[in-house]
Write a protein that holds these residues in place. Sequence first.
Motif, PDB file in Angstrom:
ATOM      1  N   LEU A  18       5.205  -5.259   4.966  1.00  0.00           N
ATOM      2  CA  LEU A  18       4.256  -4.147   5.045  1.00  0.00           C
ATOM      3  C   LEU A  18       4.189  -3.377   3.732  1.00  0.00           C
ATOM      4  N   PHE A  22       0.567  -3.199   1.956  1.00  0.00           N
ATOM      5  CA  PHE A  22      -0.187  -1.957   2.103  1.00  0.00           C
ATOM      6  C   PHE A  22       0.263  -0.816   1.211  1.00  0.00           C
ATOM      7  N   GLY A  23       1.418  -0.879   0.638  1.00  0.00           N
ATOM      8  CA  GLY A  23       1.937   0.244  -0.124  1.00  0.00           C
ATOM      9  C   GLY A  23       2.914   1.039   0.715  1.00  0.00           C
ATOM     10  N   TRP A  25       3.233   4.518   1.705  1.00  0.00           N
ATOM     11  CA  TRP A  25       2.902   5.487   2.756  1.00  0.00           C
ATOM     12  C   TRP A  25       2.248   4.853   3.989  1.00  0.00           C
ATOM     13  N   PRO A  26       1.274   3.959   3.839  1.00  0.00           N
ATOM     14  CA  PRO A  26       0.736   3.321   5.052  1.00  0.00           C
ATOM     15  C   PRO A  26       1.782   2.491   5.804  1.00  0.00           C
ATOM     16  N   ALA A  27       2.622   1.786   5.070  1.00  0.00           N
ATOM     17  CA  ALA A  27       3.666   0.991   5.720  1.00  0.00           C
ATOM     18  C   ALA A  27       4.668   1.891   6.434  1.00  0.00           C
ATOM     19  N   ALA A  29       4.053   4.835   7.669  1.00  0.00           N
ATOM     20  CA  ALA A  29       3.374   5.358   8.857  1.00  0.00           C
ATOM     21  C   ALA A  29       3.391   4.343   9.991  1.00  0.00           C
ATOM     22  N   VAL A  30       3.203   3.070   9.692  1.00  0.00           N
ATOM     23  CA  VAL A  30       3.236   2.028  10.724  1.00  0.00           C
ATOM     24  C   VAL A  30       4.645   1.868  11.266  1.00  0.00           C
TER      25      VAL A  30
END
Length: 60
Positions: A18, A22-23, A25-27, A29-30
Amino acid sequence: MSRSGRTAVVAVAAAVVLFWLFGFWPALAVLIGIPVLAYLLLDPAQRRRVRGVSRKRIGR
């Protein structure tokens, strides 16, 4: 390998993939959002059961 060990290895592998796709912060968050959402979808009796198991394992 124990079940919790396999779970940890899979979680680390998922995190690496992830982060790569995605980088950060998005990873992040997931990785945080999915377990929180799953916990919130439980009914109150199931939440009590989950909290009870966690307390028992802490004492070991």
